[in-house]
Design a protein around this motif. Structure first.
Motif, PDB file in Angstrom:
ATOM      1  N   LEU A 307       0.844  -1.190   0.000  1.00 44.03           N
ATOM      2  CA  LEU A 307       0.000   0.000   0.000  1.00 44.03           C
ATOM      3  C   LEU A 307       0.883   1.244   0.000  1.00 44.03           C
ATOM      4  CD1 LEU A 307      -2.684  -0.904   2.719  1.00 44.03           C
ATOM      5  CD2 LEU A 307      -2.996  -0.936   0.234  1.00 44.03           C
ATOM      6  N   HIS A 317      -4.389   5.934   3.310  1.00 44.47           N
ATOM      7  CA  HIS A 317      -4.840   4.759   4.071  1.00 44.47           C
ATOM      8  C   HIS A 317      -4.509   4.922   5.550  1.00 44.47           C
ATOM      9  CE1 HIS A 317      -5.418   2.389   0.354  1.00 44.47           C
ATOM     10  NE2 HIS A 317      -4.256   2.888  -0.040  1.00 44.47           N
ATOM     11  N   ASN A 333      -7.162  -3.834   5.976  1.00 45.53           N
ATOM     12  CA  ASN A 333      -6.196  -3.930   4.872  1.00 45.53           C
ATOM     13  C   ASN A 333      -5.047  -4.867   5.236  1.00 45.53           C
ATOM     14  OD1 ASN A 333      -4.787  -2.198   6.641  1.00 45.53           O
ATOM     15  ND2 ASN A 333      -5.290  -0.377   5.426  1.00 45.53           N
TER      16      ASN A 333
END
Length: 448
Positions: A307, A317, A333
């Motif tokens: 990510l 995020h 996640n």
């Protein structure tokens, strides 16, 4: 020290725990087994000061009865049925938690990669002792080094097994080898200390004891006879990579979903907004082969992926586990970490991506500034972002590192520091949190 971990047997015991918990009345459950083996040797002034060896097997069972959850842990030899029944009985009288649950089926890692995290090399205590002695000897051999604070070497391995009532079964193992030494230069009240170390998943990747010891010695002699400098504002501070990694760790803490849910992060309202200087990115990747903080699945069996947490300076995020994600209305996640009987979100292989300038070019561009090699104290408020730490390092004059500096404080607010940070190009990705040298403009320095 045996390096074997019988994953098949551990998986079987974890599966039995799940079945017994369901029979005892649990609506859902997961069981985790963490097995670890480690040994270390410490020396000082040519003599062995300590030898340690440890082995542990930690079983944890988490059960859900409606919105009620309870967790229990035990050592090997426990009665599986008694443990399962106790956990369910505890859950039935626990307060309701609307966010606690297992990970959703579509998030589970049904297939996961071999990340090459395990080195079966057996290192004897004699080899650990010899490495520790060699490091210390190399450090003491550097001209100006007067004493040793000690040296040590270690090896260890561990394995994790996870089984859930939703059909997930998984296991992986990893190894870790380390070497460190601390030496002293100067005499009396003028003594200074510094250190060097290395830590790797694979034994052959470790820096040699001689190199580690020499670097520690060379670092400490540069710190002798430090000065204080005048108090000033708008000072350019350059963080050595050791310190910069801690700075990046503050970024990770500020974008942790758990802190956001508790409203204890100064970035809690900044999703989708610019929090770093344009052009800067923070990445997090659990799937790096031989990565220091890699894992094929997280503490809930969820598949993780790379990510870009902060992209071109914009926050994209939070780090999320399943329950933390539910609390703030987002899916996990794959950043859940087992901590005993709980699951909390955390980073994996985190990195502030490098810039284009070398550290030498960065220093040459500073007329008057402070190159920080160590920070002291806990003066960081993650709710407000206020930052104030004791610091040591070297003064920069006309683009050159000059005299050593100590007994000063650097201060600012992390919000401002994030927006004024410029990374160099010297990133070392062998650390779980990786950062190049960082320059931060506009800090306050409290000295004379």
């Amino acid at each position: 020290m045996s390096s074997e971990i019988d994953s098949v047997t551990l998986l079987s015991r974890a599966s039995q725990l799940i079945d017994l918990a369901r029979k005892a009345g649990a609506d859902a459950a997961d069981a985790v087994v963490v097995r670890s083996r480690s040994q270390s040797v410490s020396v000082r002034l040519g003599k062995v000061e300590g030898t340690q060896s440890s082995e542990s097997d930690d079983f944890s069972l988490r059960v859900f009865v409606g919105n009620r959850v309870a967790s229990v842990s035990a050592n090997p030899g426990f009665d599986l049925q008694v443990l399962a029944e106790r956990a369910v009985a505890m859950a039935k009288v626990s307060p309701e938690d609307p966010f606690a649950c297992l990970a959703d089926d579509d998030k589970l890692a049904r297939n996961y990669p071999d990340l090459d995290l395990y080195d079966p090399t057996e290192v004897s205590t004699d080899e650990l002792r010899d490495a520790a002695l060699a490091m210390e000897e190399a450090g003491l051999a550097v001209k100006g080094v007067s004493n040793s604070s000690g040296s040590g070497a270690s090896s260890g391995m561990g394995g994790m097994v996870l089984v859930t009532s939703r059909g997930f079964e998984g296991s992986y193992r990893g190894s870790r080898f380390g070497r460190s030494v601390s030496v002293i230069a100067g005499e009396g009240t003028g003594m200074e200390r510094d250190y060097d170390f290395d830590s790797r998943l694979y034994f052959a990747d470790l820096d040699t004891p001689e190199d580690i010891g020499r670097r520690a010695g060379e670092r400490v002699i540069k710190r002798v006879n430090p000065r204080q400098v005048p108090t000033g504002k708008n000072v350019t501070v350059i963080l050595d990579p050791r310190v910069a990694r801690g700075f990046v760790g503050h970024i990770a803490g500020a974008i942790n979903g758990s802190s956001v849910a508790r409203k204890s992060s100064f970035l809690r309202d900044k999703m989708g907004q610019q929090v770093l200087k344009s052009g800067l990115s923070i990445t997090d990747d659990p799937l790096i082969v031989r990565g220091s903080a890699s894992r094929p699945f997280d503490g809930e069996g969820v598949a993780g992926e790379r990510l870009v947490m902060i992209e071109d300076g914009v926050l994209k995020h939070w780090f999320l586990s399943t329950s933390t994600g539910r609390e703030i209305g987002l899916p996990t996640n794959g950043r859940g970490v087992r901590g005993g009987t709980t699951v909390t979100p955390s980073s994996t292989n985190l990195a502030l991506e490098p810039g284009e300038m070398s550290p030498e070019e960065m220093i040459k561009g500073v007329k008057d500034g402070f190159y920080v090699t160590e920070v002291i104290g806990q003066g960081v408020n993650m709710i407000t972002g206020e930052y104030s730490r004791g610091a040591t390092g070297f003064w920069i004059e006309n683009g050159e590192l000059t005299f050593p500096v100590s007994e000063v404080t650097v201060a600012s607010n992390l919000k401002d520091m994030f927006m004024r940070a410029t990374p160099a190009n010297d990133i070392d990705r062998s650390f779980g949190t990786a950062s190049p040298t960082i320059a931060i403009e506009g800090m306050t320095l409290a000295g004379l």
